[in-house]
Design an enzyme around this catalytic site. Structure first.
Site, PDB file in Angstrom:
ATOM      1  N   TYR A 193      47.644  -3.038 -14.944  1.00 51.09           N
ATOM      2  CA  TYR A 193      46.676  -4.084 -14.623  1.00 51.09           C
ATOM      3  C   TYR A 193      45.434  -3.418 -14.021  1.00 51.09           C
ATOM      4  CZ  TYR A 193      45.339  -8.882 -14.664  1.00 51.09           C
ATOM      5  OH  TYR A 193      44.700 -10.048 -14.984  1.00 51.09           O
ATOM      6  N   LEU A 194      44.841  -2.553 -14.836  1.00 49.22           N
ATOM      7  CA  LEU A 194      43.777  -1.657 -14.368  1.00 49.22           C
ATOM      8  C   LEU A 194      42.539  -2.417 -13.918  1.00 49.22           C
ATOM      9  CD1 LEU A 194      43.838   1.169 -17.085  1.00 49.22           C
ATOM     10  CD2 LEU A 194      45.248   0.927 -15.036  1.00 49.22           C
ATOM     11  N   HIS A 236      41.158   1.959 -10.462  1.00 51.09           N
ATOM     12  CA  HIS A 236      41.895   2.898 -11.329  1.00 51.09           C
ATOM     13  C   HIS A 236      40.908   3.685 -12.213  1.00 51.09           C
ATOM     14  CE1 HIS A 236      44.884  -0.516 -10.854  1.00 51.09           C
ATOM     15  NE2 HIS A 236      45.603   0.503 -10.455  1.00 51.09           N
ATOM     16  N   GLN A 255      60.034   1.152  -5.821  1.00 48.45           N
ATOM     17  CA  GLN A 255      59.131   1.096  -4.669  1.00 48.45           C
ATOM     18  C   GLN A 255      58.813  -0.329  -4.214  1.00 48.45           C
ATOM     19  OE1 GLN A 255      55.979   3.157  -6.975  1.00 48.45           O
ATOM     20  NE2 GLN A 255      54.546   1.806  -5.922  1.00 48.45           N
ATOM     21  N   GLY A 259      44.230   7.156  -4.957  1.00 50.91           N
ATOM     22  CA  GLY A 259      43.149   6.457  -4.273  1.00 50.91           C
ATOM     23  C   GLY A 259      43.342   6.431  -2.765  1.00 50.91           C
ATOM     24  N   LYS A 273      42.557   3.989  -1.148  1.00 49.06           N
ATOM     25  CA  LYS A 273      42.958   2.597  -0.889  1.00 49.06           C
ATOM     26  C   LYS A 273      44.357   2.560  -0.258  1.00 49.06           C
ATOM     27  CE  LYS A 273      43.424  -1.936  -2.010  1.00 49.06           C
ATOM     28  NZ  LYS A 273      44.847  -2.099  -1.844  1.00 49.06           N
ATOM     29  N   GLN A 317      49.893   6.667   1.513  1.00 47.53           N
ATOM     30  CA  GLN A 317      50.562   7.177   0.307  1.00 47.53           C
ATOM     31  C   GLN A 317      49.974   8.533  -0.098  1.00 47.53           C
ATOM     32  OE1 GLN A 317      51.540   4.697  -3.297  1.00 47.53           O
ATOM     33  NE2 GLN A 317      49.658   5.599  -4.044  1.00 47.53           N
ATOM     34  N   SER A 336      42.097  -4.621  -5.990  1.00 46.83           N
ATOM     35  CA  SER A 336      43.548  -4.497  -6.081  1.00 46.83           C
ATOM     36  C   SER A 336      44.015  -5.362  -7.242  1.00 46.83           C
ATOM     37  CB  SER A 336      44.191  -4.987  -4.776  1.00 46.83           C
ATOM     38  OG  SER A 336      45.553  -5.299  -4.992  1.00 46.83           O
ATOM     39  N   SER A 337      45.080  -4.917  -7.895  1.00 44.22           N
ATOM     40  CA  SER A 337      45.618  -5.706  -9.007  1.00 44.22           C
ATOM     41  C   SER A 337      46.069  -7.078  -8.535  1.00 44.22           C
ATOM     42  CB  SER A 337      46.807  -4.986  -9.646  1.00 44.22           C
ATOM     43  OG  SER A 337      46.434  -3.698 -10.053  1.00 44.22           O
TER      44      SER A 337
HETATM   45  P1  AMP Z   1      48.585   1.157  -8.401  1.00 47.08           P
HETATM   46  O1  AMP Z   1      48.450   0.846  -9.856  1.00 47.08           O
HETATM   47  O2  AMP Z   1      48.324   0.002  -7.503  1.00 47.08           O
HETATM   48  O3  AMP Z   1      49.848   1.912  -8.065  1.00 47.08           O
HETATM   49  O4  AMP Z   1      47.419   2.170  -8.072  1.00 47.08           O
HETATM   50  C1  AMP Z   1      47.295   3.380  -8.772  1.00 47.08           C
HETATM   51  C2  AMP Z   1      46.322   4.258  -8.051  1.00 47.08           C
HETATM   52  O5  AMP Z   1      45.063   3.604  -7.960  1.00 47.08           O
HETATM   53  C3  AMP Z   1      46.748   4.578  -6.604  1.00 47.08           C
HETATM   54  O6  AMP Z   1      46.482   5.952  -6.355  1.00 47.08           O
HETATM   55  C4  AMP Z   1      45.862   3.679  -5.795  1.00 47.08           C
HETATM   56  O7  AMP Z   1      45.591   4.186  -4.490  1.00 47.08           O
HETATM   57  C5  AMP Z   1      44.601   3.666  -6.637  1.00 47.08           C
HETATM   58  N1  AMP Z   1      43.781   2.499  -6.325  1.00 47.08           N
HETATM   59  C6  AMP Z   1      44.173   1.194  -6.336  1.00 47.08           C
HETATM   60  N2  AMP Z   1      43.146   0.403  -5.939  1.00 47.08           N
HETATM   61  C7  AMP Z   1      42.105   1.225  -5.678  1.00 47.08           C
HETATM   62  C8  AMP Z   1      40.762   1.006  -5.235  1.00 47.08           C
HETATM   63  N3  AMP Z   1      40.279  -0.202  -4.980  1.00 47.08           N
HETATM   64  N4  AMP Z   1      39.969   2.092  -5.078  1.00 47.08           N
HETATM   65  C9  AMP Z   1      40.438   3.351  -5.325  1.00 47.08           C
HETATM   66  N5  AMP Z   1      41.685   3.616  -5.745  1.00 47.08           N
HETATM   67  C10 AMP Z   1      42.503   2.566  -5.923  1.00 47.08           C
END
Ligand code: AMP
Length: 292
Positions: free
Chosen positions: A26-27, A31, A55, A141, A143, A147, A179-180
């Site tokens: 859900y990019l 991402h 997780q 990220g 964010k 982690q 955020s997704s």
């Molecule tokens: P996720 O798909 O939520 O696991 O996120 C995948 C990667 O994208 C992780 O390293 C997150 O920290 C990064 N990420 C998610 N949202 C953001 C954002 N708003 N800005 C920068 N990186 C992000």
């Protein structure tokens, strides 16, 4: 762009410097910023797309996690991804994994305290991705700053041959971190109190405030969330809670709104002799992918 479900195919077709961007799909533009960084720095860009059940401490969160793999593939292709590694659950975990990776201390506070088992799931899947895909660089990220700290520590402790790259937080023009899960937020004004609190804390850091309790009080003051899991200041080296801001750190906030768990962070970096807050990057226009 190739889409594969077998790590051996990734290893066979990757050339020179390989950059990995792990995602759960859900990019959005957050991402995409990681993919762009990988594209600029690596010869082969691999994006993993895997919704990792290990997780999710809350099964409801997993059940309603947004999915749209056609859209993700299109966006990945536009971002210049060479290979999408999208394993099935069965391919990733053919049997219940008896080996789990636990990073002590780094994972004990903040997210670790409020989401039991979450970081073990993250550390285990990231180890599997790094071991099986063998990237030279892996992008995460800020964010999810804790982690990022956890992955860095795990990579160092286990001597994994990969450079971990932390990337800035991408925000909506009004400051909300992408955020997704933002598609579920109905009370946007309340959500915006999170980044506003962090911005006020950043201004206080710039003015010389170094007390952890003062900084967390500034963030907490006007928080409009339904419930707050934590507001805290932690070291970047080990995610250890700090009383005084005297080293690279991050202010972290998490809480609940509209059935969504919101997380945001303010990294504070040492630049020369100065501690400098990193507010991230605001998009020039409203996110087209973050959802409304
Ligand atoms: P996720 O798909 O939520 O696991 O996120 C995948 C990667 O994208 C992780 O390293 C997150 O920290 C990064 N990420 C998610 N949202 C953001 C954002 N708003 N800005 C920068 N990186 C992000």
């Amino acid at each position: 762009m190739r889409i594969v479900d077998d790590a051996a195919h990734v290893r066979a077709s990757a050339s020179a410097t390989v950059g990995l961007v792990p995602t759960m799909g859900y990019l959005h533009e957050g991402h995409l910023s990681l993919l762009t960084a990988a594209r600029e720095e690596c010869d082969t860009v691999v994006m993993s797309l895997f919704l990792n059940p290990l997780q999710f401490d809350n099964p409801d969160d997993l059940d309603r996690y947004p999915l749209d793999s056609d859209r993700d593939m299109r966006l990945a292709e536009e971002a210049g991804v060479d290979i999408v590694f999208a394993p099935s659950l069965q391919a990733m975990y053919p049997t219940e994994p008896l080996t789990r990776v636990r990073v002590a201390e780094v994972g004990d506070h903040f997210e670790g305290e409020h989401r039991p088992g979450h970081f073990e799931g993250v550390a285990t899947v990231v180890t599997k991705l790094l071991a099986s895909l063998q990237p030279h660089r892996a992008y995460f990220g800020r964010k999810d700053h804790q982690q990022l700290v956890l992955v860095r520590r795990m990579v160092a402790d286990l001597s994994l041959p990969v450079d971990v790259i932390g990337c800035p937080i991408i925000r909506e023009p009004d400051g909300l971190a992408l955020s997704s899960r933002n598609i579920f937020i109905r009370h946007r004004d309340a959500a915006l109190t999170v980044n506003r609190g962090l911005e006020e804390a950043a201004a206080a850091v710039d003015s010389g405030e170094r007390s952890s309790s003062a900084l967390t009080a500034i963030v907490s003051r006007d928080l409009g969330l339904e419930s707050v899991d934590y507001v805290g200041l932690a070291s970047q080296s080990a995610a250890a809670p700090l009383d005084v801001l005297d080293r690279p750190a991050f202010l972290a906030v998490a809480g609940h709104l509209d059935g969504v768990r919101l997380i945001d962070n303010l990294p504070i970096d040492l630049v020369g002799e100065m501690l400098v807050p990193d507010l991230g990057i605001r998009l020039a226009g409203r996110s087209e992918l973050g959802g409304e």
